[in-house]
Design an enzyme around this catalytic site. Structure first.
Site, short mmCIF file in Angstrom:
data_model
loop_
_atom_site.label_atom_id
_atom_site.label_comp_id
_atom_site.label_asym_id
_atom_site.label_seq_id
_atom_site.Cartn_x
_atom_site.Cartn_y
_atom_site.Cartn_z
N GLY A 211 -3.66 -2.17 -2.32
CA GLY A 211 -2.24 -2.04 -2.66
C GLY A 211 -1.99 -2.45 -4.11
N TYR B 153 -14.44 1.32 10.14
CA TYR B 153 -13.02 1.68 10.24
C TYR B 153 -12.70 2.16 11.66
CZ TYR B 153 -8.63 4.00 8.86
OH TYR B 153 -7.31 4.40 8.73
N TYR C 223 -3.22 -7.87 24.76
CA TYR C 223 -2.13 -8.83 24.53
C TYR C 223 -0.89 -8.40 25.32
CZ TYR C 223 -3.96 -12.28 21.26
OH TYR C 223 -4.64 -13.34 20.72
N GLY D 52 0.82 -1.21 0.00
CA GLY D 52 0.00 0.00 0.00
C GLY D 52 0.85 1.26 0.00
N LEU E 32 0.11 -2.86 9.09
CA LEU E 32 -0.48 -1.73 8.36
C LEU E 32 -1.67 -2.15 7.50
CD1 LEU E 32 2.24 -0.42 9.24
CD2 LEU E 32 2.38 0.60 6.98
N ARG F 113 3.65 -15.85 19.64
CA ARG F 113 4.35 -17.12 19.44
C ARG F 113 5.84 -16.91 19.18
NH1 ARG F 113 6.00 -20.03 15.19
NH2 ARG F 113 4.94 -18.73 13.65
N LEU G 184 -1.40 -16.74 9.95
CA LEU G 184 -0.14 -16.66 9.19
C LEU G 184 0.98 -17.20 10.07
CD1 LEU G 184 1.48 -15.53 6.72
CD2 LEU G 184 1.69 -13.39 8.00
N TYR G 185 1.69 -18.19 9.57
CA TYR G 185 2.79 -18.78 10.35
C TYR G 185 4.11 -18.49 9.65
CZ TYR G 185 -0.59 -20.85 13.41
OH TYR G 185 -1.59 -20.99 14.34
N ASP H 33 -4.22 -12.76 3.03
CA ASP H 33 -5.20 -11.93 3.72
C ASP H 33 -5.02 -12.15 5.22
OD1 ASP H 33 -7.55 -11.08 5.01
OD2 ASP H 33 -8.73 -11.36 3.18
P1 NAD Z 1 -3.49 1.71 1.63
O1 NAD Z 1 -4.90 1.36 1.31
O2 NAD Z 1 -2.64 2.30 0.56
O3 NAD Z 1 -2.71 0.43 2.18
C1 NAD Z 1 -3.33 -0.61 2.88
C2 NAD Z 1 -2.73 -1.92 2.40
O4 NAD Z 1 -3.31 -3.01 3.14
C3 NAD Z 1 -3.01 -2.21 0.92
O5 NAD Z 1 -1.84 -2.62 0.28
C4 NAD Z 1 -4.05 -3.32 0.96
O6 NAD Z 1 -4.04 -4.13 -0.19
C5 NAD Z 1 -3.65 -4.04 2.23
N1 NAD Z 1 -4.73 -4.82 2.85
C6 NAD Z 1 -5.99 -4.41 3.12
N2 NAD Z 1 -6.69 -5.41 3.72
C7 NAD Z 1 -5.81 -6.45 3.85
C8 NAD Z 1 -5.92 -7.75 4.39
N3 NAD Z 1 -7.07 -8.20 4.95
N4 NAD Z 1 -4.85 -8.57 4.36
C9 NAD Z 1 -3.67 -8.16 3.79
N5 NAD Z 1 -3.52 -6.93 3.26
C10 NAD Z 1 -4.58 -6.09 3.30
O7 NAD Z 1 -3.53 2.66 2.91
P2 NAD Z 1 -2.37 3.46 3.65
O8 NAD Z 1 -2.69 4.89 3.56
O9 NAD Z 1 -1.05 2.98 3.21
O10 NAD Z 1 -2.63 3.02 5.15
C11 NAD Z 1 -1.82 2.03 5.79
C12 NAD Z 1 -2.27 1.89 7.24
O11 NAD Z 1 -2.12 3.13 7.92
C13 NAD Z 1 -3.73 1.47 7.39
O12 NAD Z 1 -3.83 0.54 8.46
C14 NAD Z 1 -4.42 2.76 7.74
O13 NAD Z 1 -5.57 2.54 8.52
C15 NAD Z 1 -3.34 3.49 8.53
N6 NAD Z 1 -3.53 4.95 8.46
C16 NAD Z 1 -3.23 5.65 7.34
C17 NAD Z 1 -3.45 7.03 7.30
C18 NAD Z 1 -3.13 7.85 6.09
O14 NAD Z 1 -3.39 9.06 6.11
N7 NAD Z 1 -2.56 7.31 5.05
C19 NAD Z 1 -3.97 7.68 8.43
C20 NAD Z 1 -4.29 6.91 9.55
C21 NAD Z 1 -4.04 5.55 9.57
N1 UDP Z 2 -1.85 -17.18 14.89
C1 UDP Z 2 -1.23 -16.96 13.69
N2 UDP Z 2 0.11 -17.21 13.58
C2 UDP Z 2 0.85 -17.67 14.64
C3 UDP Z 2 0.20 -17.87 15.87
C4 UDP Z 2 -1.15 -17.60 15.97
O1 UDP Z 2 -1.85 -16.55 12.70
O2 UDP Z 2 2.05 -17.86 14.46
C5 UDP Z 2 -3.27 -16.88 14.98
C6 UDP Z 2 -4.06 -18.11 15.40
O3 UDP Z 2 -4.79 -18.55 14.27
C7 UDP Z 2 -4.99 -17.64 16.47
C8 UDP Z 2 -4.68 -16.17 16.67
O4 UDP Z 2 -3.44 -15.94 16.01
O5 UDP Z 2 -6.33 -17.73 16.06
C9 UDP Z 2 -4.52 -15.80 18.11
O6 UDP Z 2 -3.51 -16.60 18.68
P1 UDP Z 2 -3.44 -16.81 20.25
O7 UDP Z 2 -2.31 -17.76 20.49
O8 UDP Z 2 -3.40 -15.52 20.94
O9 UDP Z 2 -4.83 -17.43 20.62
P2 UDP Z 2 -5.43 -18.89 20.45
O10 UDP Z 2 -4.62 -19.64 19.44
O11 UDP Z 2 -5.32 -19.45 21.80
O12 UDP Z 2 -6.82 -18.63 20.00
#
Ligand code: NAD
Ligand code: UDP
Ligand code: UDP
Length: 337
Positions: free
Chosen positions: A43, A150, A164, A17, A78, A111, A68-69, A63
């Site tokens: 992005g 949001y 956490y 992004g 971000l 972890r 994610l491990y 996503d």
């Molecule tokens: P952006 O939209 O350009 O970047 C966000 C990125 O996250 C993108 O690449 C998108 O593809 C990715 N993304 C979205 N959902 C995802 C998911 N579920 N899994 C994996 N990737 C995912 O926005 P940005 O301006 O670069 O913002 C980045 C971060 O900073 C965001 O968390 C935003 O809330 C925070 N933020 C930005 C601003 C600003 O002014 N730019 C202000 C406050 C907070």
């Molecule tokens: N998780 C992950 N990667 C790791 C460890 C955990 O994505 O390397 C995820 C896992 O799927 C879990 C979440 O993080 O649902 C929260 O993990 P936590 O250990 O806090 O809680 P629990 O597994 O006990 O629900």
């Protein structure tokens, strides 16, 4: 990175992004290994294309609402669409990204014992009744409006980060980011700076919402990324939340006029209805960032806008703007994507 600092494996979610791509670039320049995780929702590959040849850079399409491990030393979380147009397009996914995404990344941090940074936002203050906003202010947020996916998603993420830390001892950094702009903003993401510049460069009317007297404070991306890194590497008791932004407050009308002046555009101003729950006044109090991080923004609005205009002008293939302040010139070589 100085000679005594080890190279780290750093995960950047949302790394393709706008802010994420600049952060990846900075971390690579500092000598670290970077794993960019992105689902390319907002992005773009073009944002990171120039980094792909670097052997310390890796991209994973993923996503973060799914587990994610991976093995890393630091995580910058971000991932989340940031522009109102994008985050309101699929509001349920926006909340999932903020909340489920935070749980997964915090589970990962727990972890592997990695420090984790959260990109929170000034939107946690909603339409604020305290001005300028300090970290101690709890905010004034509509929990059921169009912006809530949001705002409340990010508020819940902050809760998760704090819990956490308290419950599992995870080392966290929560940054409340105020409006940030610069090259690689999405040209159609509807945010004010990209909208105004694109409109000015293509001769379209500049769309000011409402009467244009609402305010924001705009920080240039390089200043912001510098603050991220400084905060991440700060002492352990400084977990945040901490405001990061440029405290120079401006009305939308004033920024429209400045963009017109800097681009030399013939565009006029057109008033449009104000979107719902649009905050009236927003400006960070950055006293904490100044005292605890020794950080404050350095790039003036004029300089930052000029660099951003040069980037968009290149993208749309227009002639460079007729007016540019002299000090903006040396940095223009950085604009690559
Ligand atoms: P952006 O939209 O350009 O970047 C966000 C990125 O996250 C993108 O690449 C998108 O593809 C990715 N993304 C979205 N959902 C995802 C998911 N579920 N899994 C994996 N990737 C995912 O926005 P940005 O301006 O670069 O913002 C980045 C971060 O900073 C965001 O968390 C935003 O809330 C925070 N933020 C930005 C601003 C600003 O002014 N730019 C202000 C406050 C907070
Ligand atoms: N998780 C992950 N990667 C790791 C460890 C955990 O994505 O390397 C995820 C896992 O799927 C879990 C979440 O993080 O649902 C929260 O993990 P936590 O250990 O806090 O809680 P629990 O597994 O006990 O629900
Ligand atoms: N805005 C505007 N014209 C536009 C886009 C946005 O006047 O073409 C206004 C918007 O109503 C808000 C301000 O600019 O008051 C900042 O909007 P943006 O979406 O960039 O960020 P946010 O509202 O999340 O701070």
């Amino acid at each position: 990175m100085n000679a005594y600092e080890p190279s780290r494996r750093v995960l950047v979610t949302g790394g393709a992004g706008f802010l994420g791509s600049h952060l990846c670039e900075r971390l690579l320049a500092d000598g670290h290994e970077v794993l960019c995780v992105d689902n390319f929702y907002t992005g773009r590959r073009a944002n990171i294309a120039h980094l792909l040849d670097n052997p310390r850079f890796e991209v994973l399409r993923h996503d973060i609402t799914f587990p994610l491990y991976v093995e890393v030393d630091q995580i910058y979380n971000l991932a989340c669409p940031a522009s109102p147009v994008h985050y309101q397009f699929d509001p349920v996914q926006t909340t999932k990204t903020s909340v489920h995404g935070a749980i997964n990344m915090l589970g990962l941090a727990k972890r592997v014992k990695a420090r984790i940074f959260q990109a929170s936002t000034s939107e946690v203050y909603g339409d604020p009744h305290v001005h300028p906003q300090t970290e101690g202010y709890w905010g004034h947020v509509n929990p059921i409006g169009l912006r809530s996916c949001y705002d409340e998603g990010k508020r819940c993420a902050e809760t998760l980060f704090m819990d956490y830390r308290r419950q599992h001892g995870v080392s966290i950094r929560v940054a409340r980011i105020f409006n940030t702009y610069g090259p690689r903003m999405h040209p159609n993401d509807g945010r004010v700076v990209s909208n105004f510049i694109m409109q000015a460069l293509t001769g379209q009317p500049i769309t000011v919402y409402g009467d244009g007297h609402q305010t924001r404070a705009f920080c240039y991306v390089d200043d912001m990324v510098g603050a991220f890194v400084r905060f991440m590497d700060s002492d352990d008791d400084l977990c945040g939340p901490i405001n990061l932004g440029n405290p120079q407050e401006m009305s939308m009308l004033a920024i429209a006029r400045q963009v017109i002046e800097l681009t030399g555009s013939q565009s006029g101003i057109e008033f449009r209805p104000l979107p719902s729950d649009d905050p009236v006044q927003r400006c960070p109090d950055i006293s904490l960032a100044r005292s605890a991080l020794g950080w404050e923004p350095r790039v003036s609005l004029e300089e930052g806008l000029s660099r951003t205009i040069a980037y968009f002008a290149q993208r749309v293939g227009t002639n460079p703007p007729s007016y540019r302040p002299r000090e903006a010139q040396p940095s223009m070589g950085r604009v690559r994507a």
